[in-house]
Design an enzyme around this catalytic site. Structure first.
Site, PDB file in Angstrom:
ATOM      1  N   THR A   1      29.123  47.434  36.522  1.00 37.32           N
ATOM      2  CA  THR A   1      29.351  46.017  36.808  1.00 37.32           C
ATOM      3  C   THR A   1      28.438  45.197  35.905  1.00 37.32           C
ATOM      4  OG1 THR A   1      29.761  44.408  38.572  1.00 37.32           O
ATOM      5  CG2 THR A   1      27.721  45.679  38.756  1.00 37.32           C
TER       6      THR A   1
ATOM      7  N   HIS B   1      29.664  45.096  44.367  1.00 41.35           N
ATOM      8  CA  HIS B   1      28.994  43.943  43.746  1.00 41.35           C
ATOM      9  C   HIS B   1      28.862  42.868  44.835  1.00 41.35           C
ATOM     10  CE1 HIS B   1      28.577  41.312  39.905  1.00 41.35           C
ATOM     11  NE2 HIS B   1      28.266  40.533  40.929  1.00 41.35           N
TER      12      HIS B   1
ATOM     13  N   CYS C   1      23.380  38.333  42.580  1.00 41.71           N
ATOM     14  CA  CYS C   1      24.174  39.358  43.243  1.00 41.71           C
ATOM     15  C   CYS C   1      23.438  40.704  43.174  1.00 41.71           C
ATOM     16  CB  CYS C   1      25.533  39.511  42.571  1.00 41.71           C
ATOM     17  SG  CYS C   1      26.531  38.007  42.576  1.00 41.71           S
TER      18      CYS C   1
END
Lengths: 209, 165
Positions: free
Chosen positions: B26, B49, B32
């Protein structure tokens, strides 16, 4: 007032708002840099978070990003995002130092503060145009600067929207310099991301239902 | 490293699973948190995520479960079960939760990175999944890629280069 109730007419109104802000910001930037800068709003659309990252150049691409919050009758996030090379050119011109480089280790204080000031002036002229046009009180916070991956920077502006949706309305302003080869690969953006509850205030101010 | 598998990509507020020889990645994590859950023996890994700590923050009915720590992690465990993973064998590696911008504001949003990390740890504790390693906090963006064959998490930053945890 989000996703289900936003029509293409609403998006057109937002585009017009973006164009007014962009025209003022372009004038300011041209004056500051003493070169012709063109800004336009190619499209206002509702996009997924991932598509938002793609609009900004892909989550991994390295940018100089200015972030500020908008407070007042309308709240939201605003980003002024430049690919690092473009930011370097602007700042070299502003501080008259041909060797300035955001990517070589520690950014000199004058360069960072010039970048922040640039963000301040541009977002100020953009937002004051909006404020005049809509008769709404809009004021920006002091901008914060980060040289980092665009995904990491922009996702911060998606937090508010993410409480209510997986989509975001992006008022995207593309910034192009004259006389720069490879124009399509080097391109800055203004991203205006009103908080979901602010759309009603904008449309009401403009007499749109 | 010999690249023979595919890279499974996970978007923002998204999740997926990868098996040997594939890796899973990711990009551009800021506040995040990327949560990798893996089974060392079966060479299977899931990546979530996480964007927000708690689904009660979501003000809509049909929520995207991958977006929140308290729904994303249980959902990932369920998905890994379908791959034949026994939950008690899972291990975790986490990265992200940065504070990208420092400026004075009372808004909760400003502290979202640390809150995400706390929420992720709380969930992992609830399912008694040990955290083998982590790279959280700070103020840099991260792109992470996990390789189920080595169980290593590769972390790339703009200013601090690459490291493996």
């Amino acid at each position: 007032m989000y996703e289900k109730n936003i029509t293409s007419m609403h998006l057109d109104v937002l585009k017009e708002i973006g164009n007014i802000g962009a025209a003022h910001a372009a004038t300011s930037l041209s004056t500051l840099l003493n070169k012709k800068i063109d800004m336009k709003v190619p499209k206002v659309e509702m996009v997924s978070f991932d598509d938002m990252m793609e609009l900004a150049g892909g989550p991994d691409s390295v940018v100089a990003g200015i972030y500020l919050r908008i407070e007042g009758d309308v709240t939201g996030s605003m980003f002024f995002v430049l690919p690092v090379e473009q930011a370097n050119r602007f700042i070299r011109r502003l501080v008259q130092d041909d060797h300035f480089d955001f990517q070589t280790g520690a950014v000199s204080e004058i360069g960072a503060s010039a970048m922040q000031e640039l963000g301040n002036i541009l977002s100020g002229s953009y937002l004051s145009a909006l404020s005049d046009f809509t008769q709404l009180n809009i004021f920006p916070t002091v901008p914060a600067l980060s040289i980092d991956m665009v995904g990491a920077i922009i996702s911060f502006g998606l937090i508010e929207v993410s409480h209510v949706s997986d989509y975001v309305i992006v008022i995207n302003t593309a910034i192009n310099e004259e006389d720069v080869p490879n124009e399509e690969s080097v391109r800055g953006h203004f991203f205006l991301l009103p908080d979901p509850e602010s759309f009603e205030a904008i449309f009401k101010a403009l007499g749109v239902n | 490293m010999i690249a023979q598998g595919q890279v499974v990509k996970v978007g923002i507020a998204d999740m997926n699973v990868a098996k040997l020889p594939d890796t899973i990645r990711t990009s551009g994590l800021g506040s995040c948190v990327g949560v990798v859950l893996y089974d060392e023996r079966l060479k299977v890994a899931g990546l979530v995520h996480v964007m927000l700590p708690d689904s009660s923050l979501g003000r809509v009915e049909n929520i995207n479960i991958a977006k929140f720590a308290d729904t994303g992690i249980p959902a990932m465990i369920e998905q890994l079960k379908l791959e034949g993973v026994q939950p008690f064998k899972l291990r975790a590696k986490i990265a992200g939760g940065a504070q990208m911008f420092q400026f004075s504001s009372s808004r909760d949003t400003m502290r979202i990175g640390p809150r995400n990390v706390e929420a992720v740890k709380e969930q992992l504790k609830k399912y008694t999944i040990p955290i083998v390693s982590e790279d959280t906090g700070g103020n840099s963006g991260r792109t992470i890629e996990f390789d189920p064959s080595t169980c290593m998490l590769n972390i790339r930053t703009v200013n601090q280069g690459v490291r493996e945890i």
